[in-house]
Motif scaffolding. Structure first.
Motif, short mmCIF file in Angstrom:
data_model
loop_
_atom_site.label_atom_id
_atom_site.label_comp_id
_atom_site.label_asym_id
_atom_site.label_seq_id
_atom_site.Cartn_x
_atom_site.Cartn_y
_atom_site.Cartn_z
N VAL A 1 1.00 -1.12 -0.02
CA VAL A 1 -0.11 0.11 -0.04
C VAL A 1 1.09 1.20 -0.01
CG1 VAL A 1 -1.62 1.31 1.27
CG2 VAL A 1 -1.76 -1.37 1.13
N GLN B 1 2.45 4.70 0.74
CA GLN B 1 2.13 5.76 1.87
C GLN B 1 1.19 6.73 1.38
OE1 GLN B 1 3.30 5.29 4.99
NE2 GLN B 1 1.96 6.96 5.44
N SER B 2 1.34 7.31 0.15
CA SER B 2 0.22 8.60 -0.34
C SER B 2 -1.12 7.83 -0.20
CB SER B 2 0.60 8.87 -1.70
OG SER B 2 0.43 7.87 -2.58
N ASP B 3 -1.35 6.58 -0.42
CA ASP B 3 -2.67 6.07 -0.15
C ASP B 3 -3.15 6.15 1.46
OD1 ASP B 3 -2.92 5.52 -2.68
OD2 ASP B 3 -2.97 3.57 -2.52
N LEU B 4 -2.11 5.92 2.27
CA LEU B 4 -2.40 5.86 3.64
C LEU B 4 -2.51 7.24 4.11
CD1 LEU B 4 -0.09 3.07 4.93
CD2 LEU B 4 -2.33 2.89 4.40
N ASP B 5 -1.88 8.22 3.69
CA ASP B 5 -1.97 9.67 4.03
C ASP B 5 -3.31 10.16 3.50
OD1 ASP B 5 0.61 9.63 5.03
OD2 ASP B 5 1.75 10.51 3.17
N ASP B 6 -3.89 9.81 2.27
CA ASP B 6 -4.98 10.14 1.83
C ASP B 6 -6.12 9.63 2.64
OD1 ASP B 6 -6.85 11.39 -0.20
OD2 ASP B 6 -7.15 9.25 -0.50
N LEU B 7 -6.16 8.35 3.17
CA LEU B 7 -7.16 7.83 3.97
C LEU B 7 -7.05 8.73 5.32
CD1 LEU B 7 -9.13 5.80 4.80
CD2 LEU B 7 -7.29 4.22 5.50
N ARG C 1 -8.97 11.84 4.74
CA ARG C 1 -10.27 11.71 4.70
C ARG C 1 -10.88 11.35 6.11
NH1 ARG C 1 -12.14 9.57 -0.72
NH2 ARG C 1 -10.34 10.20 -2.18
N TRP D 1 -0.76 0.21 10.24
CA TRP D 1 -0.91 -0.51 9.16
C TRP D 1 0.20 -1.34 8.47
CZ3 TRP D 1 -5.57 -0.18 6.57
CH2 TRP D 1 -6.29 1.01 7.03
#
Length: 100
Positions: free
Chosen positions: A27, A29-35, A38, A75
């Protein structure tokens, strides 16, 4: 060149060891930051008074769960655990998440 799987009517595909590949969860890190963003900016609805779990999940419970995911859930640790389980269970026909 990869060998095609051969099937016979009503039979599972024939697999060989060359068809088995490591399962990796990566996954970004940019996806985790986005989550995280949000979850941090979620606009929560008002709770219906006196309904509890009868009309779905109470907003207070969801807020606590979202806060857990945002601030306390590790995560990367869970990612590593899934990968370890997948490497042990590579011989299974099921997806590693299903075999838990």
């Amino acid at each position: 060149m990869r060998r095609k799987q051969q099937t016979v009517a009503n039979k599972e595909p024939t697999l060989s060891f060359s068809d088995i590949h490591p399962f990796r969860i990566q996954v970004p890190q940019s996806d985790l930051d986005d989550l995280n963003e949000r979850l941090n900016h979620t606009r929560w609805p008002d709770e219906l008074p006196g309904v509890g779990w009868e009309r779905g999940v109470p907003v207070g419970y969801l807020k606590e769960l979202a806060e857990h995911w945002r601030t306390r859930y590790n995560w990367r640790m869970h990612e590593a655990e899934f990968e370890r389980a997948a490497s042990v269970q590579h011989h299974q026909r099921l997806h590693p998440f299903v075999t838990w």
